[in-house]
Design a protein around this motif. Structure first.
Motif, PDB file in Angstrom:
ATOM      1  N   ARG A   5     -17.251   0.956 -10.601  1.00 58.76           N
ATOM      2  CA  ARG A   5     -16.358   1.513 -11.618  1.00 58.76           C
ATOM      3  C   ARG A   5     -17.092   1.405 -12.949  1.00 58.76           C
ATOM      4  NH1 ARG A   5     -12.723   0.066 -15.687  1.00 58.76           N
ATOM      5  NH2 ARG A   5     -10.751   1.236 -15.744  1.00 58.76           N
ATOM      6  N   HIS A  42      -3.799   6.001  -6.309  1.00 55.73           N
ATOM      7  CA  HIS A  42      -2.546   5.346  -5.917  1.00 55.73           C
ATOM      8  C   HIS A  42      -2.809   3.862  -5.695  1.00 55.73           C
ATOM      9  CE1 HIS A  42      -2.174   9.604  -4.649  1.00 55.73           C
ATOM     10  NE2 HIS A  42      -0.948   9.475  -5.119  1.00 55.73           N
ATOM     11  N   GLN A  43      -2.724   3.106  -6.756  1.00 53.95           N
ATOM     12  CA  GLN A  43      -3.000   1.675  -6.698  1.00 53.95           C
ATOM     13  C   GLN A  43      -1.893   0.934  -5.948  1.00 53.95           C
ATOM     14  OE1 GLN A  43      -5.872   0.159  -8.088  1.00 53.95           O
ATOM     15  NE2 GLN A  43      -6.511   2.295  -8.288  1.00 53.95           N
ATOM     16  N   CYS A  44      -2.271  -0.182  -5.338  1.00 55.67           N
ATOM     17  CA  CYS A  44      -1.289  -1.041  -4.685  1.00 55.67           C
ATOM     18  C   CYS A  44      -0.337  -1.648  -5.718  1.00 55.67           C
ATOM     19  CB  CYS A  44      -1.983  -2.153  -3.907  1.00 55.67           C
ATOM     20  SG  CYS A  44      -2.925  -1.586  -2.488  1.00 55.67           S
ATOM     21  N   THR A  45       0.867  -1.904  -5.286  1.00 50.94           N
ATOM     22  CA  THR A  45       1.830  -2.590  -6.162  1.00 50.94           C
ATOM     23  C   THR A  45       1.877  -4.071  -5.806  1.00 50.94           C
ATOM     24  OG1 THR A  45       3.676  -2.116  -4.657  1.00 50.94           O
ATOM     25  CG2 THR A  45       3.218  -0.518  -6.417  1.00 50.94           C
ATOM     26  N   CYS A  64      -7.144   6.167  -2.901  1.00 47.81           N
ATOM     27  CA  CYS A  64      -6.866   4.779  -3.281  1.00 47.81           C
ATOM     28  C   CYS A  64      -6.957   4.582  -4.801  1.00 47.81           C
ATOM     29  CB  CYS A  64      -7.825   3.835  -2.560  1.00 47.81           C
ATOM     30  SG  CYS A  64      -7.577   3.762  -0.767  1.00 47.81           S
ATOM     31  N   ILE A  65      -7.917   5.241  -5.433  1.00 44.39           N
ATOM     32  CA  ILE A  65      -8.038   5.157  -6.891  1.00 44.39           C
ATOM     33  C   ILE A  65      -6.806   5.742  -7.566  1.00 44.39           C
ATOM     34  CG2 ILE A  65      -9.322   6.065  -8.884  1.00 44.39           C
ATOM     35  CD1 ILE A  65     -11.853   5.871  -7.105  1.00 44.39           C
ATOM     36  N   ARG A 105      -6.961   0.810   3.736  1.00 46.79           N
ATOM     37  CA  ARG A 105      -7.681   0.215   2.612  1.00 46.79           C
ATOM     38  C   ARG A 105      -8.406  -1.026   3.108  1.00 46.79           C
ATOM     39  NH1 ARG A 105      -3.663   2.365  -1.824  1.00 46.79           N
ATOM     40  NH2 ARG A 105      -5.147   1.757  -3.430  1.00 46.79           N
ATOM     41  N   ASP A 117     -11.990   9.111 -12.683  1.00 44.48           N
ATOM     42  CA  ASP A 117     -10.694   8.459 -12.768  1.00 44.48           C
ATOM     43  C   ASP A 117      -9.643   9.505 -13.151  1.00 44.48           C
ATOM     44  OD1 ASP A 117      -9.393   5.551 -13.092  1.00 44.48           O
ATOM     45  OD2 ASP A 117      -8.580   6.863 -14.654  1.00 44.48           O
ATOM     46  N   GLU A 174      -9.631  -4.298  -0.059  1.00 44.96           N
ATOM     47  CA  GLU A 174      -8.927  -3.878  -1.272  1.00 44.96           C
ATOM     48  C   GLU A 174      -8.806  -5.062  -2.232  1.00 44.96           C
ATOM     49  OE1 GLU A 174      -6.772  -1.097  -3.709  1.00 44.96           O
ATOM     50  OE2 GLU A 174      -8.060  -0.857  -1.936  1.00 44.96           O
ATOM     51  N   ASN A 229       0.865  -1.178   0.000  1.00 42.82           N
ATOM     52  CA  ASN A 229       0.000   0.000   0.000  1.00 42.82           C
ATOM     53  C   ASN A 229       0.905   1.231   0.000  1.00 42.82           C
ATOM     54  OD1 ASN A 229      -1.867   2.025   0.406  1.00 42.82           O
ATOM     55  ND2 ASN A 229      -2.449   1.381   2.474  1.00 42.82           N
TER      56      ASN A 229
END
Length: 373
Positions: A244, A365-368, A362-363, A22, A305, A25, A16
């Motif tokens: 979405r 900055h997406q998780c890696t 969160c939208i 989150r 977005d 998620e 994160n």
């Protein structure tokens, strides 16, 4: 099947990147990454183990482009601010026997051609042509208020009962109106908004257990001798309030100028936030269906977005509008959804605002996701 000389477990690292909590998620593991780890295996399903809690996590294969090849595996986890988690991945033949999401076309006569979808938090529907003919409804997104995490679509459409009456598990308390409800859309052209006829066809692409995806096609516009058709691809994950939505237009005249207009119906008591800096809007209203009753409050919201160009967020015609640049065959991506104060943790406008502001982060900055060697 996995060969004996292959390692039995692969480790997935999920990071994160922001200081925001989150919950639920959805993490996507690209199929190609798994293929590198299991080059000789047929990967139909995977089993995930949280390395900290040692709990088994449900996963879902998904084929986004419908070419018959899995694109990714989805699973969900909670992440603390800036947290890194590790998961063990094994090949599995186990098919999940339950789902937290559900989408369904409700045929005539019981559903008048409505299309409904829900998760464990909230439910939605868009009206079919038969209901539009009978009741004069349009392209609004309606909201179903839930008091349980179980599937309710079939219960609400049971013959001989009214889904406006709460029998202990929620009801349709939201007045979506004739136009856009909570996130329906129209076309802005020369300062007027035009609405399509109800959807003309539907297709379910994925139906759980983590994510549902479906498409609705709208073919109801002729403006200045130009024909427009829209395809909406709607995605809803378990444990989330927002859909979405990806809208794509086909336009006969490529020079035709128009914008995509997302609307949220407003009432006399609506509390409103318009945040142009973050390209979002929110509202909060009391629910009074059936007439004269009090059924808590509902929050609705719109988030653009980061890749979609927002021209304006404004109030007109008793709606909040998010106006976005539209071009033929170019996707417009945004998020809309609702939360009911009588179920879950969002019980006030302040709770709703916090949720939406966090969701925007969160939208953006997406998780890696990394497979450790």
């Amino acid at each position: 099947m996995e060969k004996k000389n292959q390692k039995s477990a692969t480790i997935i690292k999920v990071k994160n990147p922001i200081a925001t909590l989150r919950d639920n998620e959805t993490i996507s593991i690209p199929y190609k990454l798994l293929q590198k780890e299991f080059p000789s295996a047929i990967i139909a399903f995977i089993q995930l183990i949280d390395n900290k809690s040692h709990k088994t996590i449900v996963s879902q294969p998904i084929d986004n482009n419908e070419d018959g090849i899995t694109d990714a595996f989805l699973f969900q986890t909670d992440l603390e601010p800036n947290e890194t988690k590790y998961f063990s991945v094994n090949l599995s033949q186990n098919i999940p026997d339950s789902s937290s999401v559900f989408a369904k076309f409700i045929s005539k006569p019981e559903g008048l051609g409505d299309f409904c979808w829900e998760n464990d938090y909230i439910g939605y529907r868009m009206y079919g042509q038969a209901r539009a003919d009978a009741q004069g409804t349009g392209t609004a997104i309606d909201v179903w208020c839930k008091k349980t995490d179980r599937k309710l679509t079939d219960d609400w459409y049971t013959a001989g009962q009214s889904y406006h009456i709460d029998k202990g598990y929620g009801a349709d308390h939201y007045a979506s109106g004739k136009n856009q409800g909570c996130g329906g859309s129209g076309i802005l052209h020369k300062d007027s908004i035009y609405y399509s006829k109800p959807y003309s066809s539907w297709k379910i692409i994925a139906n759980g257990p983590v994510r549902l995806v479906f498409e609705l096609k709208f073919s109801g516009w002729k403006i200045d001798n130009t024909y427009l058709r829209e395809t909406k691809r709607i995605t809803l994950d378990a444990g989330q309030y927002l859909n979405r939505i990806e809208s794509t237009y086909e336009v006969t005249d490529k020079n035709f100028s128009f914008s995509h207009a997302i609307g949220i119906a407003q009432r006399s008591d609506s509390k409103v936030i318009i945040d142009k800096k973050n390209n979002l809007s929110e509202s909060w209203e009391k629910l009074t269906i059936p007439a004269g009753s009090e059924n808590g409050s509902l929050g609705c919201a719109f988030i653009a977005d980061p890749k979609t160009n927002v021209k304006n967020i404004t109030s007109r015609n008793n709606h909040l509008f998010g106006i976005m640049t539209a071009k033929s065959e170019k996707s417009i991506i945004y998020y809309t959804g609702a939360a009911w104060s009588e179920f879950g943790n969002i019980q006030s406008f302040e709770n709703w605002n916090t949720y939406i502001q966090n969701k925007k982060e969160c939208i953006n900055h997406q998780c890696t996701v990394t497979i450790l060697k």
